[in-house]
Scaffold this motif. Sequence first.
Motif, PDB file in Angstrom:
ATOM      1  N   ILE A 259      45.780  50.449  40.263  1.00 33.87           N
ATOM      2  CA  ILE A 259      46.412  49.336  40.973  1.00 33.87           C
ATOM      3  C   ILE A 259      46.232  48.036  40.202  1.00 33.87           C
ATOM      4  CG2 ILE A 259      46.221  47.900  43.052  1.00 33.87           C
ATOM      5  CD1 ILE A 259      45.710  50.530  44.590  1.00 33.87           C
ATOM      6  N   THR A 260      45.071  47.849  39.610  1.00 35.60           N
ATOM      7  CA  THR A 260      44.785  46.615  38.894  1.00 35.60           C
ATOM      8  C   THR A 260      45.558  46.516  37.584  1.00 35.60           C
ATOM      9  OG1 THR A 260      42.582  46.507  39.863  1.00 35.60           O
ATOM     10  CG2 THR A 260      42.935  45.232  37.866  1.00 35.60           C
ATOM     11  N   ALA A 261      45.529  47.565  36.775  1.00 36.69           N
ATOM     12  CA  ALA A 261      46.066  47.444  35.424  1.00 36.69           C
ATOM     13  C   ALA A 261      46.931  48.614  34.985  1.00 36.69           C
ATOM     14  CB  ALA A 261      44.923  47.257  34.442  1.00 36.69           C
ATOM     15  N   GLY A 262      47.299  49.515  35.876  1.00 37.05           N
ATOM     16  CA  GLY A 262      48.091  50.675  35.490  1.00 37.05           C
ATOM     17  C   GLY A 262      49.434  50.324  34.879  1.00 37.05           C
TER      18      GLY A 262
ATOM     19  N   PRO B  63      55.003  44.560  41.449  1.00 33.27           N
ATOM     20  CA  PRO B  63      55.540  43.842  40.292  1.00 33.27           C
ATOM     21  C   PRO B  63      54.534  42.829  39.756  1.00 33.27           C
ATOM     22  CG  PRO B  63      56.475  42.967  42.308  1.00 33.27           C
ATOM     23  CD  PRO B  63      55.563  44.093  42.698  1.00 33.27           C
ATOM     24  N   ASP B  64      54.584  42.626  38.469  1.00 34.15           N
ATOM     25  CA  ASP B  64      53.764  41.610  37.815  1.00 34.15           C
ATOM     26  C   ASP B  64      54.705  40.503  37.355  1.00 34.15           C
ATOM     27  OD1 ASP B  64      51.513  40.360  36.822  1.00 34.15           O
ATOM     28  OD2 ASP B  64      50.722  42.224  35.985  1.00 34.15           O
ATOM     29  N   PHE B  65      54.168  39.352  37.061  1.00 33.01           N
ATOM     30  CA  PHE B  65      55.015  38.216  36.730  1.00 33.01           C
ATOM     31  C   PHE B  65      54.332  37.356  35.672  1.00 33.01           C
ATOM     32  CE2 PHE B  65      52.162  37.166  40.158  1.00 33.01           C
ATOM     33  CZ  PHE B  65      51.650  35.939  39.779  1.00 33.01           C
ATOM     34  N   GLY B  66      55.101  36.463  35.085  1.00 34.19           N
ATOM     35  CA  GLY B  66      54.529  35.443  34.217  1.00 34.19           C
ATOM     36  C   GLY B  66      54.590  35.716  32.730  1.00 34.19           C
ATOM     37  N   SER B  67      55.177  36.796  32.303  1.00 37.94           N
ATOM     38  CA  SER B  67      55.304  37.038  30.860  1.00 37.94           C
ATOM     39  C   SER B  67      56.620  37.761  30.608  1.00 37.94           C
ATOM     40  CB  SER B  67      54.124  37.859  30.354  1.00 37.94           C
ATOM     41  OG  SER B  67      54.214  39.191  30.795  1.00 37.94           O
TER      42      SER B  67
ATOM     43  N   ILE C 208      44.196  38.706  38.272  1.00 39.73           N
ATOM     44  CA  ILE C 208      44.057  38.370  39.695  1.00 39.73           C
ATOM     45  C   ILE C 208      43.590  39.603  40.471  1.00 39.73           C
ATOM     46  CG2 ILE C 208      45.331  37.726  41.781  1.00 39.73           C
ATOM     47  CD1 ILE C 208      47.058  35.901  39.942  1.00 39.73           C
ATOM     48  N   PHE C 209      44.232  40.750  40.221  1.00 38.18           N
ATOM     49  CA  PHE C 209      43.812  41.988  40.886  1.00 38.18           C
ATOM     50  C   PHE C 209      42.414  42.418  40.441  1.00 38.18           C
ATOM     51  CE2 PHE C 209      47.838  44.352  42.521  1.00 38.18           C
ATOM     52  CZ  PHE C 209      48.090  43.298  43.375  1.00 38.18           C
ATOM     53  N   ALA C 210      42.062  42.130  39.200  1.00 44.97           N
ATOM     54  CA  ALA C 210      40.728  42.500  38.714  1.00 44.97           C
ATOM     55  C   ALA C 210      39.627  41.737  39.456  1.00 44.97           C
ATOM     56  CB  ALA C 210      40.626  42.238  37.210  1.00 44.97           C
ATOM     57  N   LEU C 211      39.964  40.597  40.004  1.00 42.52           N
ATOM     58  CA  LEU C 211      38.983  39.797  40.750  1.00 42.52           C
ATOM     59  C   LEU C 211      39.090  39.964  42.260  1.00 42.52           C
ATOM     60  CD1 LEU C 211      39.234  36.499  38.673  1.00 42.52           C
ATOM     61  CD2 LEU C 211      37.389  38.192  38.609  1.00 42.52           C
ATOM     62  N   THR C 212      40.189  40.541  42.745  1.00 40.91           N
ATOM     63  CA  THR C 212      40.393  40.612  44.192  1.00 40.91           C
ATOM     64  C   THR C 212      40.575  42.049  44.681  1.00 40.91           C
ATOM     65  OG1 THR C 212      42.777  40.206  43.898  1.00 40.91           O
ATOM     66  CG2 THR C 212      41.384  38.283  44.331  1.00 40.91           C
ATOM     67  N   ALA C 213      41.783  42.553  44.602  1.00 44.16           N
ATOM     68  CA  ALA C 213      42.113  43.860  45.186  1.00 44.16           C
ATOM     69  C   ALA C 213      41.338  45.002  44.552  1.00 44.16           C
ATOM     70  CB  ALA C 213      43.617  44.127  45.069  1.00 44.16           C
TER      71      ALA C 213
END
Length: 168
Positions: A32-35, A103-107, A48-53
């Motif tokens: 979920i964090t980095a797949g 979805p991821d964003f920002g790049s 963000i997911f690495a620090l939260t979810a």
Amino acid sequence: MPAPAPNTISRIFTLVMAAVSIPMAIVVPLWITAGRTLFGVEGQLVPIFALTAGPVLAILMLTAAVKITVQAKGRHPFGAPLKTSVLLLANYVLAGAFGFLVPDFGSPGSGSVLSGLAGEDVLGYSAALANPFGIATLFISVVVLVTSFRDSAATRQAPAPAPVLPAR
């Protein structure tokens, strides 16, 4: 009336679910964090997911998995209760879908695994479905944790079976 003996398929299923519960409690939050990065989809959501979810799910799932594994070791044959095994499977399927859709964003390589595989046209669908799957994943993770503690309490309160004396 005693409960019917479980069939071979359910015994194998409960054994596998108990055996993979700890490894999956690590793999699922990582997925979920980095797949998405495995599919070339990266963005600002990974840290963000690495620090939260990720940590929240890891704590919930690892706590439940340890409880389930300890209980499974005390069962003969080794395995989790069927209800708990079904909940674990549901948790893995929901989390897998969430990691696939979020979805991821920002790049320039932002999007979801789905949009990375099927094209940017499906990014809206991915975003629309990710939130319900994320909520369901968190909910089922809590349900699995509560169930694992209830299973543990029920095992402690169950009376020991009376010894069977040989007939003379």
